[in-house]
Design a protein around this motif. Sequence first.
Motif, PDB file in Angstrom:
ATOM      1  N   ARG A  24       0.781  -1.221   0.223  1.00  0.00           N
ATOM      2  CA  ARG A  24       0.053  -0.023  -0.065  1.00  0.00           C
ATOM      3  C   ARG A  24       0.810   1.355  -0.233  1.00  0.00           C
ATOM      4  O   ARG A  24       0.640   2.272  -0.734  1.00  0.00           O
ATOM      5  CB  ARG A  24      -0.875  -0.026   1.298  1.00  0.00           C
ATOM      6  CG  ARG A  24      -2.113   1.124   1.235  1.00  0.00           C
ATOM      7  CD  ARG A  24      -2.967   0.745   0.288  1.00  0.00           C
ATOM      8  NE  ARG A  24      -3.805   1.855   0.008  1.00  0.00           N
ATOM      9  CZ  ARG A  24      -4.106   2.708  -1.019  1.00  0.00           C
ATOM     10  NH1 ARG A  24      -3.919   2.172  -2.215  1.00  0.00           N
ATOM     11  NH2 ARG A  24      -5.048   3.662  -0.851  1.00  0.00           N
ATOM     12  N   ILE A  25       1.956   1.259   0.667  1.00  0.00           N
ATOM     13  CA  ILE A  25       2.890   2.435   0.793  1.00  0.00           C
ATOM     14  C   ILE A  25       3.540   2.327  -0.624  1.00  0.00           C
ATOM     15  O   ILE A  25       3.608   3.849  -1.078  1.00  0.00           O
ATOM     16  CB  ILE A  25       4.007   2.150   1.534  1.00  0.00           C
ATOM     17  CG1 ILE A  25       3.621   2.094   3.161  1.00  0.00           C
ATOM     18  CG2 ILE A  25       5.239   3.010   1.437  1.00  0.00           C
ATOM     19  CD1 ILE A  25       4.470   1.681   4.198  1.00  0.00           C
ATOM     20  N   VAL A  26       3.866   1.432  -1.486  1.00  0.00           N
ATOM     21  CA  VAL A  26       4.280   1.679  -2.832  1.00  0.00           C
ATOM     22  C   VAL A  26       3.252   2.310  -3.594  1.00  0.00           C
ATOM     23  O   VAL A  26       3.639   3.383  -4.301  1.00  0.00           O
ATOM     24  CB  VAL A  26       4.613   0.245  -3.256  1.00  0.00           C
ATOM     25  CG1 VAL A  26       5.106   0.486  -4.911  1.00  0.00           C
ATOM     26  CG2 VAL A  26       6.126  -0.311  -2.642  1.00  0.00           C
ATOM     27  N   ASN A  27       1.954   1.768  -3.596  1.00  0.00           N
ATOM     28  CA  ASN A  27       0.942   2.501  -4.370  1.00  0.00           C
ATOM     29  C   ASN A  27       0.549   3.701  -4.115  1.00  0.00           C
ATOM     30  O   ASN A  27       0.189   4.536  -4.872  1.00  0.00           O
ATOM     31  CB  ASN A  27      -0.340   1.419  -4.141  1.00  0.00           C
ATOM     32  CG  ASN A  27      -0.342   0.274  -4.743  1.00  0.00           C
ATOM     33  OD1 ASN A  27       0.379   0.144  -5.992  1.00  0.00           O
ATOM     34  ND2 ASN A  27      -0.890  -0.826  -4.291  1.00  0.00           N
ATOM     35  N   LEU A  28       0.808   4.151  -2.730  1.00  0.00           N
ATOM     36  CA  LEU A  28       0.503   5.651  -2.272  1.00  0.00           C
ATOM     37  C   LEU A  28       1.449   6.609  -2.738  1.00  0.00           C
ATOM     38  O   LEU A  28       1.166   7.746  -3.207  1.00  0.00           O
ATOM     39  CB  LEU A  28       0.365   5.779  -0.773  1.00  0.00           C
ATOM     40  CG  LEU A  28      -1.050   5.060  -0.363  1.00  0.00           C
ATOM     41  CD1 LEU A  28      -1.020   4.813   1.347  1.00  0.00           C
ATOM     42  CD2 LEU A  28      -2.345   5.806  -0.995  1.00  0.00           C
ATOM     43  N   ILE A  29       2.661   6.202  -2.736  1.00  0.00           N
ATOM     44  CA  ILE A  29       3.688   7.026  -2.959  1.00  0.00           C
ATOM     45  C   ILE A  29       4.192   6.972  -4.637  1.00  0.00           C
ATOM     46  O   ILE A  29       4.357   8.111  -5.152  1.00  0.00           O
ATOM     47  CB  ILE A  29       5.217   6.857  -2.244  1.00  0.00           C
ATOM     48  CG1 ILE A  29       5.091   7.125  -0.979  1.00  0.00           C
ATOM     49  CG2 ILE A  29       6.258   7.508  -2.967  1.00  0.00           C
ATOM     50  CD1 ILE A  29       6.173   6.536   0.033  1.00  0.00           C
ATOM     51  N   ASP A  30       3.823   5.958  -5.122  1.00  0.00           N
ATOM     52  CA  ASP A  30       4.013   5.672  -6.826  1.00  0.00           C
ATOM     53  C   ASP A  30       2.906   5.447  -7.183  1.00  0.00           C
ATOM     54  O   ASP A  30       2.417   4.517  -7.783  1.00  0.00           O
ATOM     55  CB  ASP A  30       5.111   4.587  -7.003  1.00  0.00           C
ATOM     56  CG  ASP A  30       5.235   4.204  -8.632  1.00  0.00           C
ATOM     57  OD1 ASP A  30       4.932   5.259  -9.116  1.00  0.00           O
ATOM     58  OD2 ASP A  30       5.869   3.226  -8.655  1.00  0.00           O
ATOM     59  N   ASP A  31       2.190   6.772  -7.575  1.00  0.00           N
ATOM     60  CA  ASP A  31       0.602   6.581  -8.280  1.00  0.00           C
ATOM     61  C   ASP A  31       0.904   6.420  -9.571  1.00  0.00           C
ATOM     62  O   ASP A  31      -0.285   6.009 -10.473  1.00  0.00           O
ATOM     63  CB  ASP A  31      -0.083   7.817  -8.024  1.00  0.00           C
ATOM     64  CG  ASP A  31       0.475   9.077  -8.354  1.00  0.00           C
ATOM     65  OD1 ASP A  31       1.587   9.058  -8.849  1.00  0.00           O
ATOM     66  OD2 ASP A  31      -0.030  10.209  -8.248  1.00  0.00           O
ATOM     67  N   LYS A  34       5.586   3.196 -11.407  1.00  0.00           N
ATOM     68  CA  LYS A  34       6.840   2.966 -12.020  1.00  0.00           C
ATOM     69  C   LYS A  34       7.652   1.778 -11.330  1.00  0.00           C
ATOM     70  O   LYS A  34       8.629   1.258 -11.820  1.00  0.00           O
ATOM     71  CB  LYS A  34       7.720   4.254 -11.913  1.00  0.00           C
ATOM     72  CG  LYS A  34       7.105   5.265 -12.559  1.00  0.00           C
ATOM     73  CD  LYS A  34       8.053   6.668 -12.248  1.00  0.00           C
ATOM     74  CE  LYS A  34       7.762   7.816 -13.476  1.00  0.00           C
ATOM     75  NZ  LYS A  34       8.442   9.112 -12.933  1.00  0.00           N
ATOM     76  N   THR A  35       7.504   1.474 -10.113  1.00  0.00           N
ATOM     77  CA  THR A  35       8.362   0.849  -9.213  1.00  0.00           C
ATOM     78  C   THR A  35       7.801  -0.485  -8.685  1.00  0.00           C
ATOM     79  O   THR A  35       8.215  -1.297  -7.958  1.00  0.00           O
ATOM     80  CB  THR A  35       8.812   1.554  -7.990  1.00  0.00           C
ATOM     81  OG1 THR A  35       7.660   1.955  -7.245  1.00  0.00           O
ATOM     82  CG2 THR A  35       9.423   2.652  -8.092  1.00  0.00           C
ATOM     83  N   TYR A  36       6.369  -0.526  -8.928  1.00  0.00           N
ATOM     84  CA  TYR A  36       5.698  -1.599  -8.040  1.00  0.00           C
ATOM     85  C   TYR A  36       6.252  -3.057  -8.264  1.00  0.00           C
ATOM     86  O   TYR A  36       6.575  -3.765  -7.445  1.00  0.00           O
ATOM     87  CB  TYR A  36       4.197  -1.627  -8.504  1.00  0.00           C
ATOM     88  CG  TYR A  36       3.440  -2.535  -7.626  1.00  0.00           C
ATOM     89  CD1 TYR A  36       3.145  -2.251  -6.421  1.00  0.00           C
ATOM     90  CD2 TYR A  36       2.884  -3.902  -8.219  1.00  0.00           C
ATOM     91  CE1 TYR A  36       2.066  -2.951  -5.418  1.00  0.00           C
ATOM     92  CE2 TYR A  36       2.218  -4.533  -7.424  1.00  0.00           C
ATOM     93  CZ  TYR A  36       1.765  -4.231  -6.119  1.00  0.00           C
ATOM     94  OH  TYR A  36       1.182  -5.005  -5.249  1.00  0.00           O
ATOM     95  N   GLY A  79      14.392   2.319  -4.250  1.00  0.00           N
ATOM     96  CA  GLY A  79      13.681   2.149  -5.497  1.00  0.00           C
ATOM     97  C   GLY A  79      12.961   3.513  -5.922  1.00  0.00           C
ATOM     98  O   GLY A  79      12.883   3.729  -7.116  1.00  0.00           O
ATOM     99  N   PHE A  80      12.418   4.149  -4.679  1.00  0.00           N
ATOM    100  CA  PHE A  80      11.823   5.450  -5.297  1.00  0.00           C
ATOM    101  C   PHE A  80      12.914   6.447  -5.711  1.00  0.00           C
ATOM    102  O   PHE A  80      12.332   7.206  -6.618  1.00  0.00           O
ATOM    103  CB  PHE A  80      11.088   6.063  -3.946  1.00  0.00           C
ATOM    104  CG  PHE A  80       9.804   5.209  -3.394  1.00  0.00           C
ATOM    105  CD1 PHE A  80       9.090   4.621  -4.458  1.00  0.00           C
ATOM    106  CD2 PHE A  80       9.569   4.893  -1.984  1.00  0.00           C
ATOM    107  CE1 PHE A  80       8.014   4.072  -4.100  1.00  0.00           C
ATOM    108  CE2 PHE A  80       8.573   4.343  -1.664  1.00  0.00           C
ATOM    109  CZ  PHE A  80       7.641   3.638  -2.642  1.00  0.00           C
TER     110      PHE A  80
END
Length: 180
Positions: A24-31, A34-36, A79-80
């Motif tokens: 969920r953190i990945v989805n929230l920061i990387d809308d 690009k990184t999922y 990754g971000f």
Amino acid sequence: MGFFDKFKKNTPQEEPVNTDAYKRIVNLIDDKNKTYDALVSCIENPKAYYADNRDSYEERCLDESTDVNTIIWIGLVDGFIDNELMYELDYKDEAEEFSACVKALAGERALTVNDDWFNEDGDITVWAEILNDKWKESGYVLAAMDIDSDSYCIFLINSGSYEELVSEAKKTGHRIIDLR
């Protein structure tokens, strides 16, 4: 408990990994996703991810004995950063460096960044507060992932998602730094 169980070494238990919270953190920061895919491999198999990215972790003085939640958290940060969704700034970076990073983050979001807003006597927390005040109506928040160092890993997030991000980070045992 058997007789020989008294002589077993007590090994420290790894903290449980809340994979859903990390995803969920990945989805929230990387809308823009690009990184999922890359970061899901970090979340689901942190020890293998560490082995594949050993040099990056060792640059941060982390070795294979590092707990898996820290491996994941740092993997997300790197990754971000690698995908320019986040910038890592030292606490003593100057306004010029801060401004350049914020402009890069604000790029496609059409957020205004004016170098005159940042007094050279300030610091990242002061400049971030100025930006967050100026951007309040735009729907974005400048925040940072806490990596337990003297640097700030800054990123932009939709203000409607900010509190959820803070909550998800807490579920993993980590913290989002409020720069508002």
